[in-house]
Write a protein that holds these residues in place. Structure first.
Motif: not given
Length: 442
Positions: A81-91, A106-122
């Protein structure tokens, strides 16, 4: 299939610009705000459950879960989880309050799919392993110890306990050392599964986004959680009513060998649905909201009694508070308390001057606009508005509402609230309540 509607702002003919709302399967609400000119997206999954919803056995469970859910899911390890968000410079983070919990990214607009997947997973598919529970129990206990070493944090909990008594709002969000030590993994799992249901969830996002695209992403990411809910279920309505706590006024002390005495002096306030809430906001700003506020001028500028002095409000579904904080030398506590009491009594009797009213309104209006210029603030605003009120207010509606507050309305709310018995909480080098200055004993 989602139904998208533009959320009303100041009325049916004045929608909140850029804010859209959908209801997804499982009773999940999605609210988004498009923010032109940015390249980021702030995204949060809000759950309408907080510390006030816990039983004594569960005290601190919502906050404990906030830690534990990040320790791994069925698809990801904690490090993954930590590596996935760090890899895109997000929070990626979370916070727990008395009436809600929020997991956000909080992510770049190109990484919104990753963000919602991470949050829903958690939020919906965590493992809650026994080993992780024990590991994170130690972390939460360290956080409680850190709280105990911070006089202002400890003071706030002491004040809430004194003001709200046995009401759930009087309990600390983090729980107690005893409740955390005694909380089993099974208790946490049962709380998670019974309370983190999709009708209580709001997905809020602000930034450079497409509402329709995010609806598709959120619907897919939360599909399994939605399937655990009865078909066709509606979102849970905003929390209202409840048992109002009764505060007869009291003085409580936490004896500690601190360099300063820390004081919170206040009264019960109003709930967030009360039509007087804007008048209270103006009153609070004039009392202790800035450098020109009456308390700052009287306590610090004119008398030099304290470095830090301010007032604040809290509003919940069925209760609230208005309080004044001051930190001062222990030998000056009596004088500080006396000045604060005199200021509150004078405002209760006479209200605000015209100049104070105008300054307070200008301060609130400016702060509201300046606080809406970043995507995290906007995500927080629309997420909380959906949970707390079931609607969005446009910025124009909010600004106009503040400007419309009259001196008579402020005087009325000041008279009603500040005529109540005062509750005082003190952290400082005093052995007993009886050792506190007379200004706190009256």
């Amino acid at each position: 299939m989602t139904t998208t509607v533009r959320t009303p702002g100041a009325g049916a003919d004045a929608p909140a610009p850029g804010v859209l709302r959908s209801e997804l399967p499982g009773g999940i609400r999605l609210v988004t705000e498009t923010v032109p000119g940015v390249r980021s997206v702030s995204l949060g999954i809000w759950i309408g459950i907080g510390s006030r919803d816990e039983t004594p056995e569960q005290a601190g469970a919502a906050h404990f879960l906030e830690h534990l859910l990040f320790k791994g899911t069925q698809r990801r390890t904690a490090s993954g989880i930590a590596e996935a968000i760090d890899a895109v410079g997000g929070e990626l983070n979370a916070f727990t309050a008395k009436e809600h919990t929020c997991y956000y990214a909080h992510v770049l607009d190109t990484d919104v799919a990753l963000a919602i997947d991470l949050l829903a997973d958690v939020v919906t598919d965590a493992r809650l392993a026994h080993a992780d529970t024990e590991l994170e129990r130690s972390v939460v206990l360290e956080e409680i110890a850190m709280r105990d070493d911070d006089p202002e944090d400890l003071l706030g909990e002491l004040f809430d306990e004194a003001l709200f008594g046995d009401h759930p709002l009087g309990l600390p969000i983090v729980g107690s050392e005893d409740s955390i030590r005694g909380m089993s993994r099974e208790t946490l799992h049962a709380f998670w599964r019974s309370e983190y249901t999709t009708p209580r969830m709001v997905v809020a996002a602000a930034g450079n986004l497409s509402h329709g695209h995010l609806a598709d992403l959120a619907g897919a990411a939360l599909a399994a959680a939605a399937e655990r809910t009865s078909p066709g279920v509606a979102p849970i309505a905003p929390r209202r009513g409840g048992t109002r706590p009764v505060a007869p006024g009291s003085v409580v002390l936490h004896s500690d060998d601190t360099e300063q005495a820390h004081l919170l002096l206040g009264v019960p306030g109003i709930d967030r649905h009360d039509p007087r809430r804007r008048a209270l906001a103006v009153l609070n700003a004039a009392l202790g909201g800035g450098l020109s506020s009456r308390l700052f001028q009287q306590v610090r500028e004119q008398r030099g009694l304290a470095y830090s002095v301010y007032s604040s409000t809290a509003s919940y579904a069925d209760a609230g508070s208005l309080s004044v904080y001051a930190g001062c030398a222990p030998e000056r506590l009596g004088e500080v308390a006396g000045v604060v009491r005199d200021v509150l009594a004078d405002v209760a009797a006479s209200g605000l001057t015209t100049a104070e009213l105008v300054r307070a309104q200008g301060s609130l209006r400016g702060g509201l606009v300046l606080g809406s210029e970043d995507t995290p603030s906007r995500m927080n605003r629309i997420g909380r508005s959906e949970l707390d009120h079931g609607r969005q207010r446009s910025l124009t509606e909010s600004l106009d509402g503040i400007a419309a507050v009259t001196a008579d309305e402020v005087a009325e709310v000041a008279r009603d609230l500040l005529s109540q018995p005062l509750t005082a909480a003190v952290v400082g080098p005093f052995d007993e309540v009886d050792d506190l200055p007379a200004a706190l004993q009256a």
